[in-house]
Write a protein that holds these residues in place. Structure first.
Motif, PDB file in Angstrom:
ATOM      1  N   VAL A  97       0.835  -1.180  -0.091  1.00 24.66           N
ATOM      2  CA  VAL A  97      -0.075   0.088  -0.114  1.00 24.66           C
ATOM      3  C   VAL A  97       0.822   1.187  -0.042  1.00 24.66           C
ATOM      4  CG1 VAL A  97      -1.760   1.172   1.333  1.00 24.66           C
ATOM      5  CG2 VAL A  97      -1.805  -1.269   1.308  1.00 24.66           C
ATOM      6  N   ALA A  98       0.616   2.237  -0.784  1.00 20.77           N
ATOM      7  CA  ALA A  98       1.339   3.522  -0.977  1.00 20.77           C
ATOM      8  C   ALA A  98       0.548   4.614  -0.288  1.00 20.77           C
ATOM      9  CB  ALA A  98       1.454   3.715  -2.442  1.00 20.77           C
ATOM     10  N   PHE A 114      -2.947   2.444   5.608  1.00 17.99           N
ATOM     11  CA  PHE A 114      -2.301   1.082   5.569  1.00 17.99           C
ATOM     12  C   PHE A 114      -0.936   0.983   4.758  1.00 17.99           C
ATOM     13  CE2 PHE A 114      -6.446  -0.154   6.909  1.00 17.99           C
ATOM     14  CZ  PHE A 114      -6.521  -1.468   7.536  1.00 17.99           C
ATOM     15  N   ALA A 115      -0.335   2.337   4.637  1.00 16.59           N
ATOM     16  CA  ALA A 115       0.635   2.688   3.786  1.00 16.59           C
ATOM     17  C   ALA A 115       2.041   1.684   4.490  1.00 16.59           C
ATOM     18  CB  ALA A 115       1.161   4.105   3.813  1.00 16.59           C
ATOM     19  N   LEU A 159      -0.589  -4.957  -0.001  1.00 17.28           N
ATOM     20  CA  LEU A 159      -1.804  -4.579  -0.602  1.00 17.28           C
ATOM     21  C   LEU A 159      -2.789  -5.830  -0.642  1.00 17.28           C
ATOM     22  CD1 LEU A 159      -3.812  -2.527  -1.853  1.00 17.28           C
ATOM     23  CD2 LEU A 159      -2.561  -2.854  -4.075  1.00 17.28           C
ATOM     24  N   SER A 160      -3.642  -6.037   0.228  1.00 20.15           N
ATOM     25  CA  SER A 160      -4.401  -7.478   0.104  1.00 20.15           C
ATOM     26  C   SER A 160      -5.725  -6.960   0.325  1.00 20.15           C
ATOM     27  CB  SER A 160      -4.128  -8.209   1.212  1.00 20.15           C
ATOM     28  OG  SER A 160      -4.920  -9.419   1.134  1.00 20.15           O
ATOM     29  N   PHE A 161      -6.654  -7.339  -0.511  1.00 23.45           N
ATOM     30  CA  PHE A 161      -8.164  -6.856  -0.601  1.00 23.45           C
ATOM     31  C   PHE A 161      -9.028  -7.375   0.257  1.00 23.45           C
ATOM     32  CE2 PHE A 161      -7.352  -5.030  -5.174  1.00 23.45           C
ATOM     33  CZ  PHE A 161      -6.889  -3.967  -4.904  1.00 23.45           C
ATOM     34  N   GLU A 206     -10.115   2.552   2.906  1.00 23.24           N
ATOM     35  CA  GLU A 206      -8.740   2.491   2.731  1.00 23.24           C
ATOM     36  C   GLU A 206      -8.391   1.679   1.488  1.00 23.24           C
ATOM     37  OE1 GLU A 206      -6.529   4.425   4.169  1.00 23.24           O
ATOM     38  OE2 GLU A 206      -7.748   5.265   5.867  1.00 23.24           O
ATOM     39  N   SER A 207      -7.259   1.568   1.102  1.00 26.98           N
ATOM     40  CA  SER A 207      -6.615   0.704   0.112  1.00 26.98           C
ATOM     41  C   SER A 207      -7.127  -0.662   0.044  1.00 26.98           C
ATOM     42  CB  SER A 207      -5.105   1.009  -0.082  1.00 26.98           C
ATOM     43  OG  SER A 207      -4.626   2.081  -0.195  1.00 26.98           O
ATOM     44  N   VAL A 208      -6.965  -1.402   1.076  1.00 29.42           N
ATOM     45  CA  VAL A 208      -7.114  -2.884   1.373  1.00 29.42           C
ATOM     46  C   VAL A 208      -8.951  -3.043   1.346  1.00 29.42           C
ATOM     47  CG1 VAL A 208      -5.097  -3.271   2.463  1.00 29.42           C
ATOM     48  CG2 VAL A 208      -7.129  -2.707   3.956  1.00 29.42           C
TER      49      VAL A 208
END
Length: 541
Positions: free
Chosen positions: A350-351, A355-356, A360-362, A373-375
């Motif tokens: 994650v950038a 969660f940076a 990166l796990s959905f 958030e990204s995930v």
């Protein structure tokens, strides 16, 4: 290389307005009396009528978004990098859209542009500006059926809209408003009058066009929703229209794997009844078909070697994902989930956001509409994302497919009390999704008569709003589940939820049930009301 029909330039050289006579010989204009269109010319002319379908459905804030983001399967949550956009996506989720929202304005203007295109070409043919002799009746019939498909959008979306069938209208013309039933009756009449004149062929020449069987599929869709549109169900007529397609001998089948229908090179699929042809090289406006850009994380550019950085927005609502049987191939193949990797197999991290720096796990979790958030959230993966794609996908969009014909017949049988016959068809559709465990494909009539497995209720951790409603009280709710599993990400959900009574009566994620039947229609755009005093706003707006 995908073959794509492109619009011939001759539409631009047919002049409709009168001109002052000049002594010079006009070498730059084709005079209609000297123009003898070939079969290819006619196909190109009619193609101008089809082009608007893509804009209506897939362009930014178009019909697809209105159909999906207002429902219980997909959401566009606010992300650390954006996706608030003046709250438009939140209003769609919460059913608080207004007469000025972009989806309201765009669907109206784009759809009437399609109708105007059809009316123009019909006028040009009937007036002799385009002097067609061979296949004139069939060409006009195809255009009228295409026009009916645009009116079907308006009937479903707005209900009470003007019916305009002429192009040569006086300056300042303001159309009268029609009732939803009048619009429905107009569509059904135009379809039934013109279907006999359409081609029976299912070939490359008819691909992406209304042949007889695509028109019967549209007619079945109208009958399927007749109870909503007019108050009078038409289940027997829906079955008859479906049977016309099923018994056509035109070669439509269920693909061995559902994924085949959504491949990049899907133009050979025998399940597609009507497609919107797409090609990233020729379909060149920015938002032509960009679901992958809307859903993938920025980091996923490295997963598919994309030419542009994705925007990381839309995702699945966790409650919907939880309804799947994990053994279902549609769960496995239609959603991007778990740890993400580069094309070379390296883990992605994650950038941005909370969660940076983490993998990166959905995950099938989402705190709420205001925080993603990204995930968070499984991402859309039903349409194959080709390695090296631009911001536009090249998959043809299956507007109608054979599975839909089967499921429309099944639903009609179920509602007529023939649950076991319906279950046999649903089982047929499910069999390809449980190849390694065939017993799980079997559905019984008793199950289809039962409620939904969707655990409805608010699940908004951001605002600490929780409720437990369940779906057991939805009549034929299990069939609504089946529609969700088969047609996710295809722009069906709002219409299906309305037909099953869930759209206004149920809550999900950050959406609280409105119990407001007025929200089953969108408002007529405020700007249209201001321009035309013949229009009356839909109730509740």
């Amino acid at each position: 290389m995908k073959k794509l029909r492109r619009i011939n330039v001759l539409m631009a050289i047919i002049l409709l307005s009168a001109c002052t006579k000049l002594k010079d010989t006009p070498y730059t204009t084709i005079i209609s009396t000297k123009f003898n269109p070939t079969k290819d010319d006619i196909a190109a002319l009619v193609g101008a009528g089809y082009s608007q379908w893509r804009f209506i459905l897939l362009d930014w804030n178009g019909l697809w978004r209105a159909q999906e983001v207002t429902g219980d399967q997909l959401v566009i949550p606010k992300r650390p990098w954006g996706w608030f956009d003046d709250g438009v996506y939140q209003r769609l989720h919460r059913h608080t859209w207004t007469t000025d929202d972009d989806v309201v304005n765009q669907t109206w203007s784009r759809t009437y542009a399609g109708i105007t295109n059809c009316n123009r070409i019909i006028y040009q043919i009937e007036s002799g500006l385009i002097p067609i002799t061979d296949e004139k009746d069939a060409t006009l019939a195809e255009l009228k059926v295409l026009r009916a498909s645009y009116y079907a959008i308006l009937c479903d979306f707005y209900g009470n809209v003007p019916i305009v069938t002429k192009f040569d209208l006086p300056t300042g013309f303001l159309p009268e408003q029609n009732t939803r039933k009048e619009v429905y009756d107009f569509i059904v009449k135009d379809l039934t009058d013109n279907i006999p004149l359409l081609s029976k062929e299912n070939t490359e020449a008819t691909y992406g066009k209304f042949n007889k069987w695509a028109a019967f599929t549209l007619l079945a869709k109208m009958y399927l929703n007749a109870g909503v549109y007019t108050g009078t169900p038409q289940w027997e007529k829906c079955i008859s229209a479906c049977d016309s397609v099923m018994n056509s001998g035109a070669g439509y089948i269920l693909e061995p794997a559902q994924k085949n229908v959504f491949l990049t090179e899907n133009q050979g699929s025998k399940e597609i009844v009507l497609a919107i042809p797409m090609d990233e090289d020729y379909t060149n406006n920015w938002n032509a078909f960009d679901l992958h850009m809307q859903t993938l994380q920025q980091e996923n550019q490295a997963t598919y070697n994309l030419k542009n950085t994705p925007w990381g927005g839309i995702c699945a609502i966790p409650q919907f994902i939880s309804t799947y049987d994990p053994a279902d191939a549609r769960y496995q193949n239609n959603w991007i989930k778990g740890q993400q990797y580069t094309a070379a197999g390296q883990m992605l991290y994650v950038a941005q956001g909370d969660f940076a720096g983490k993998p990166l796990s959905f995950v099938n979790e989402l705190p709420g509409l205001e925080k993603g958030e990204s995930v968070h959230g499984f991402r859309l993966g039903k349409f194959e994302i080709k390695m090296g794609s631009t911001n536009r996908l090249s998959n043809d969009y299956p507007l109608f497919r054979y599975a839909e014909v089967l499921m429309m017949k099944a639903e009609s049988l179920l509602r007529l009390g023939k649950a076991d016959e319906a279950a046999a068809i649903v089982t047929q559709v499910r069999q390809r999704d449980f190849v390694t465990n065939p017993s799980k494909a079997v559905v019984t009539g008793a199950q289809l008569r039962g409620g939904s497995t969707y655990q409805y209720g608010m699940k908004d951790a951001v605002n600490n709003k929780f409720s437990n409603e369940g779906g057991e009280d939805l009549l034929y709710g299990r069939f609504l589940d089946e529609l969700g599993w088969e047609f996710d990400q295809e722009g069906h959900r709002r219409t299906d939820m309305i037909r099953f009574g869930a759209f206004t009566k149920k809550s999900w994620l950050s959406h609280a049930a409105t119990n407001n039947i007025n929200r089953t229609l969108f408002p007529i755009p405020r700007t249209e009301i201001q321009k035309n005093n013949n229009l009356t706003q839909n109730p509740g707006y």
